[in-house]
Design an enzyme around this catalytic site. Structure first.
Site, PDB file in Angstrom:
ATOM      1  N   HIS B  57       2.621  71.715  39.836  1.00 33.80           N
ATOM      2  CA  HIS B  57       2.045  72.713  38.698  1.00 33.80           C
ATOM      3  C   HIS B  57       3.331  71.361  37.931  1.00 33.80           C
ATOM      4  O   HIS B  57       3.673  72.156  36.673  1.00 33.80           O
ATOM      5  CB  HIS B  57       2.675  74.022  38.863  1.00 33.80           C
ATOM      6  CG  HIS B  57       2.158  74.276  39.512  1.00 33.80           C
ATOM      7  ND1 HIS B  57       0.895  74.894  38.993  1.00 33.80           N
ATOM      8  CD2 HIS B  57       2.151  75.793  40.322  1.00 33.80           C
ATOM      9  CE1 HIS B  57       0.116  75.436  40.261  1.00 33.80           C
ATOM     10  NE2 HIS B  57       1.274  75.278  41.042  1.00 33.80           N
ATOM     11  N   HIS B 219      -4.046  77.777  39.791  1.00 32.67           N
ATOM     12  CA  HIS B 219      -4.057  77.914  41.372  1.00 32.67           C
ATOM     13  C   HIS B 219      -6.019  77.347  41.534  1.00 32.67           C
ATOM     14  O   HIS B 219      -6.643  76.949  42.134  1.00 32.67           O
ATOM     15  CB  HIS B 219      -4.293  78.085  41.607  1.00 32.67           C
ATOM     16  CG  HIS B 219      -3.051  78.104  42.383  1.00 32.67           C
ATOM     17  ND1 HIS B 219      -2.208  79.412  41.403  1.00 32.67           N
ATOM     18  CD2 HIS B 219      -1.801  77.630  42.701  1.00 32.67           C
ATOM     19  CE1 HIS B 219      -1.364  79.536  42.058  1.00 32.67           C
ATOM     20  NE2 HIS B 219      -0.471  78.352  42.745  1.00 32.67           N
TER      21      HIS B 219
END
Lengths: 333, 333
Positions: B57, B219
């Site tokens: 991320h 995700h």
């Protein structure tokens, strides 16, 4: 083609409008003709810096408009040079009486259109100088280019020349420091995937599932070799070798190491690339004293990276460190 | 799978090493256990801020370590929570005697492992508080999550709580301002393409050539609906509607509008999204007074975006504006 766009014809106009709305504290935008200008332009007595080129490489150049860097950026259509009209308008908008420097990437269309705009500005009494950035060591001539292409090293030219202009250097002096950066900066890139120009709707080239292009141009122009995918470290070695041999860089040099993302590469991969590049430089006795990592000269959603090395001296280091306040680079202010 | 990696098992270790080398002026890294810590940690008398979570991320969270934001970040494997050990080690490394705040995204593994680390730290006499970020309005429960997921709003929590800690607020006060941000921030995202986890080697989900996923998790968790691709403005309306209804935001509110890239989206598309989002807010009488646009909470190379809106007041605005010096956010210093 999957993109977050409305009408592909309006991509640049809408993006520039959004950019202006998001960064109204730093810039204002002109919509007809299209250019982005520093909010406080023209700054009286300061050399004005104008760059530009085809869109699709953001944040280059609009993201670098602001205090300590560019006074204006002129975006063309995606991967297409802006015409002389908006370049002329931007040049006039930033003329504070001390002259204007054009920072031009070496592509035939850009060079020609900036030259025409400079002639028109001169006819209106504005003192214009131009520098041509050609940092890409990959190939000598290329699609769209006679001579070497201008790529991510342009960011460093804009930052350092911008700092010189901000401290009050004359047009001659700002042009000279820009030329010095150009003479000391070298880059080379790799593509893992092509990119898709919105109005074309398909990839600008094709690569097999296991192929990469070493020495890619920022519009997907061919590079040196199309090879099978290799580990990141081996790819870094292929990019860094030709860069270091070119000037050449030598033991004892102090450098700025810039790992640039092409737009679609995860940041963890850029840092894996940085790690190996720093390691190779250390092995060769070259000291990395400044760094830049991220998406600064992109090719839309292309996956890939480019490595840029700039040989520093005290003057360039101090101009690099000087305060800057733009959408994409900001420190010290 | 085409990625700039060496051995997929070493992706996080090598990326963290590269990050440490690139930003040695701001951070130092610990390799065993793996965490990233502010160069001057622990800062005596200051509340320490620790965040973390699965890698992939970036720049979340390591890119936000530095003056005025996080004191430490703990990266797990890609899309996998870090274990309690490195969280405990990071907590101890930033303890300057005024207590430590854990900023945790609401995923079951993260919540559990941060809780265990907090218990262990408390047993060693460190005063630890935790806040759970759950800004994603897309779905109530999700893969990996009971309750709402924590997504890009986390960046705003980290910036504002970090500024409060930097000005010397107590642990209770820093936790309170973090909770205030959490209560006033909402987000929702969209994916155009899946992302590929390096050790998995294939997409985390599939989307047809004309499909997008509204309400995607960071995700790749399912969102609200899988629909045909639409113009950008229509997609923005689908994201912004649920966000504005949720608190709800009302006429007269002043907000920070944050358009986040998922990693593989060209910047011009993010500004097209920003343009429409700002337009909708203006139509509803909501004033955008601060902005953030770029790749700040990514999902590797996923193409897509998320929109985050934070309701501001004088205190939050002033903490947002306070100086910060991290790899990914830097101003005023």
């Amino acid at each position: 083609m999957k993109k977050l766009v409305n009408d592909p014809k309006n991509v640049v106009a809408e993006a520039v409008a959004g950019f202006g709305a998001a960064h109204a504290d730093i810039v204002r935008v002109s919509t007809d003709p299209v250019y982005i200008v520093r909010g406080d332009a023209p700054v009286s007595g300061k050399v004005g810096l104008v760059s530009g080129g085809g869109s699709g490489h953001e944040p280059l150049h609009g993201g670098f408009v602001g205090f300590g860097m560019l006074d204006a950026a002129v975006p063309g259509a995606v991967f297409t040079s802006p015409t002389p009209d908006p370049i002329l308008a931007a040049t006039k908008a930033v003329d504070g009486g001390a002259g204007v420097l054009h920072i031009v990437k070496n592509y035939t269309g850009d060079v020609l259109n900036f030259e025409t705009a400079a002639d028109l500005a001169a006819a209106e009494g504005i003192d214009v100088r131009s520098v041509i950035v050609n940092d890409d060591v990959a190939v000598k001539d290329s699609l769209y280019t006679a001579g070497r292409r201008g790529v991510a090293g342009t960011v460093l030219v804009e930052k350092i020349a911008g700092a010189a202009a901000e401290r009050g250097d004359s047009l001659d002096a700002v042009a000279a420091v820009a030329e010095k950066v150009i003479s000391q900066v070298r880059s080379m890139g790799v593509a893992l995937t092509p990119c898709v120009v919105p109005h074309a709707g398909e990839g600008s080239f094709t690569l097999a599932d296991d192929e990469i292009e070493i020495g890619i141009g920022i519009h997907g122009e061919p590079g040196r070799a199309r090879i099978k995918l290799e580990p990141a470290d081996a790819i870094v070695d292929r990019l860094l070798g030709p860069i270091l041999e070119d000037i050449p860089f030598v033991r004892g040099d102090q450098v700025l190491l810039f790992v640039n993302g092409m737009g679609g590469t995860p940041q963890i991969e850029l840092y894996i690339v940085f790690r190996r590049a720093a390691e190779v430089l250390a092995e060769q006795g070259i000291t990395v004293v400044r760094t830049l990592v991220g998406n600064f000269t992109t090719s839309l959603e292309m996956q890939g990276t480019s490595i840029t090395v700039l040989k520093l001296d005290d003057e360039l280091t101090s101009l690099w460190d000087a305060p800057v306040q733009t959408a994409a680079l900001r420190w010290g202010r």
